[in-house]
Design a protein around this motif. Structure first.
Motif, PDB file in Angstrom:
ATOM      1  N   PHE A   1       0.642  -1.007  -0.031  1.00  0.00           N
ATOM      2  CA  PHE A   1       0.250   0.294  -0.049  1.00  0.00           C
ATOM      3  C   PHE A   1       0.811   1.385   0.340  1.00  0.00           C
TER       4      PHE A   1
ATOM      5  N   THR B   1       1.506   4.317  -3.330  1.00  0.00           N
ATOM      6  CA  THR B   1       0.764   5.845  -2.454  1.00  0.00           C
ATOM      7  C   THR B   1       2.359   6.954  -2.729  1.00  0.00           C
TER       8      THR B   1
ATOM      9  N   LEU C   1      -3.335  15.453   3.116  1.00  0.00           N
ATOM     10  CA  LEU C   1      -4.991  14.925   2.286  1.00  0.00           C
ATOM     11  C   LEU C   1      -5.884  13.627   2.455  1.00  0.00           C
ATOM     12  N   PHE C   2      -4.922  13.287   1.707  1.00  0.00           N
ATOM     13  CA  PHE C   2      -5.322  11.588   1.825  1.00  0.00           C
ATOM     14  C   PHE C   2      -4.905  10.653   3.337  1.00  0.00           C
TER      15      PHE C   2
ATOM     16  N   GLY D   1      -7.246  11.116   5.872  1.00  0.00           N
ATOM     17  CA  GLY D   1      -8.664  10.885   5.521  1.00  0.00           C
ATOM     18  C   GLY D   1      -8.674   9.238   6.027  1.00  0.00           C
ATOM     19  N   LEU D   2      -7.828   8.476   5.398  1.00  0.00           N
ATOM     20  CA  LEU D   2      -7.661   6.886   5.665  1.00  0.00           C
ATOM     21  C   LEU D   2      -6.948   7.317   7.385  1.00  0.00           C
TER      22      LEU D   2
ATOM     23  N   LEU E   1      -8.163   8.354   9.535  1.00  0.00           N
ATOM     24  CA  LEU E   1      -9.684   8.746   9.933  1.00  0.00           C
ATOM     25  C   LEU E   1     -10.561   7.058   9.505  1.00  0.00           C
ATOM     26  N   SER E   2     -10.474   6.508   8.658  1.00  0.00           N
ATOM     27  CA  SER E   2     -11.455   5.556   7.938  1.00  0.00           C
ATOM     28  C   SER E   2     -10.720   4.269   9.110  1.00  0.00           C
TER      29      SER E   2
ATOM     30  N   TYR F   1     -13.627   2.678  11.666  1.00  0.00           N
ATOM     31  CA  TYR F   1     -13.908   1.969  11.792  1.00  0.00           C
ATOM     32  C   TYR F   1     -13.429   0.701  12.428  1.00  0.00           C
TER      33      TYR F   1
END
Lengths: 211, 115
Positions: free
Chosen positions: B71, B75, B91-92, B95-96, B98-99, B103
């Protein structure tokens, strides 16, 4: 004096490229288009995070129908994973060709990426129909629903990517892309690589990790 | 005539440097091909690890580690985050993270890790 004018023109050209070609000005000094694409990809992580975690929860919920261990064909899925991985390579080669202003190679690599992506989607469709014939429908069990939703959403992302790639090839052939062609190819490349990294996670979590 | 010859020679040298190192446009194509080969080898190792018969917890750990390596490789290298402005990484990865955080908490609420 003439050297200073040339230097100023070169610097302006470099700034023009850094600001995304003919795109809008940005307070950050970066391309608005590229910022927006990264923001979108960050948000798409939340979508796939939800789908993957739902699958992880429901993987063992096989009320009826086949279970994962009896269904998955790891060698077949490994080959389709390899195909998608190679499409990421051809995509990055398309981006570097676009940055070199080599339109011919850009079109070749974009077309190759689209073909590999279509092959991957074809393999997914084959896999879905195979699973369905062996008794796993969308509503058969919670495992089935979560599996098809997760991999189906990913497949749709790949399909949209293939359509975008072919559209850009067609527009490149007509020479109608406004602004910086390299940035357009780069933005699609970012989307395509994201689709690939999501599959890296799906392949590991769904197919490889023992249930 | 001699001046033109000198200019042509220097242009050829610059072109040779660019073609070999890809300095003006980031890493060379050869570099990306090597990265893709490395990723393919990692995928093969992952698949073989599931066939070898390592005890389940260790297989899972090994697969997750390789997944994260692949991964991050895609990236940072293919998506160019390594050489781009750090705002894109922010930014990326925000989001990652946070995701993943949201979860993991959701899975914990469903007692996924207790089982």
């Amino acid at each position: 004096m003439s050297d200073a004018v040339l230097d100023h023109a070169a610097a302006a050209h470099d700034d023009h490229d850094d600001h995304g070609g003919h795109g809008a000005h940005s307070a950050t000094g970066l391309s608005n288009n590229k910022l927006a694409m990264w923001l979108f990809l960050g948000s798409d992580c939340l979508l796939f995070g939800g789908l993957i975690s739902t699958y992880m929860l429901y993987r063992g919920r096989v009320q009826e129908g086949p279970n994962p261990n009896s269904l998955y064909n790891i060698p077949f899925t490994s080959v389709s994973s390899f195909v998608l991985l190679m499409s990421s390579l051809t995509m990055v080669l398309a981006v570097t060709a676009a940055k070199r202003r080599d339109d011919r190679r850009t079109r070749i690599w974009l077309t190759t990426t689209a073909l590999l992506g279509a092959a991957f989607v074809g393999a997914q469709v084959f896999e879905f129909t195979s699973f369905y014939r062996r008794g796993l429908g969308f509503t058969t069990s919670l495992f089935g629903s979560s599996f098809y939703t997760l991999t189906g959403f990913h497949g749709v992302h790949v399909t949209v990517g293939v359509i975008m790639l072919l559209s850009v090839v067609a527009i490149l052939l007509r020479g109608r892309i406004p602004g910086d062609k390299a940035e357009v190819v780069e933005l699609i490349g970012l989307y395509w690589h994201f689709v690939d990294i999501v599959w890296i996670i799906i392949f590991t979590v769904v197919y490889l990790i023992p249930s | 005539m001699a001046t033109n010859t000198a200019l042509d020679t220097s242009h050829d040298d610059a072109h040779h440097v660019d073609a070999h190192h890809g300095d003006d446009h980031g890493p060379s194509d050869r570099f990306f091909v090597m990265v893709a080969v490395a990723l393919a080898i990692m995928t093969l190792v992952e698949v073989l690890a599931t066939e070898v018969g390592i005890p389940a917890p260790w297989t899972t750990v090994f697969l997750l580690v390789l997944m994260v390596i692949k991964f991050l490789t895609v990236t940072s290298l293919f998506m160019h985050l390594k050489w781009d402005n750090k705002l894109f990484s922010l930014l990326f990865y925000t989001g990652l993270v946070l995701s993943v955080g949201v979860y993991v908490v959701a899975l914990a609420c469903f007692q996924f890790f207790a089982g």
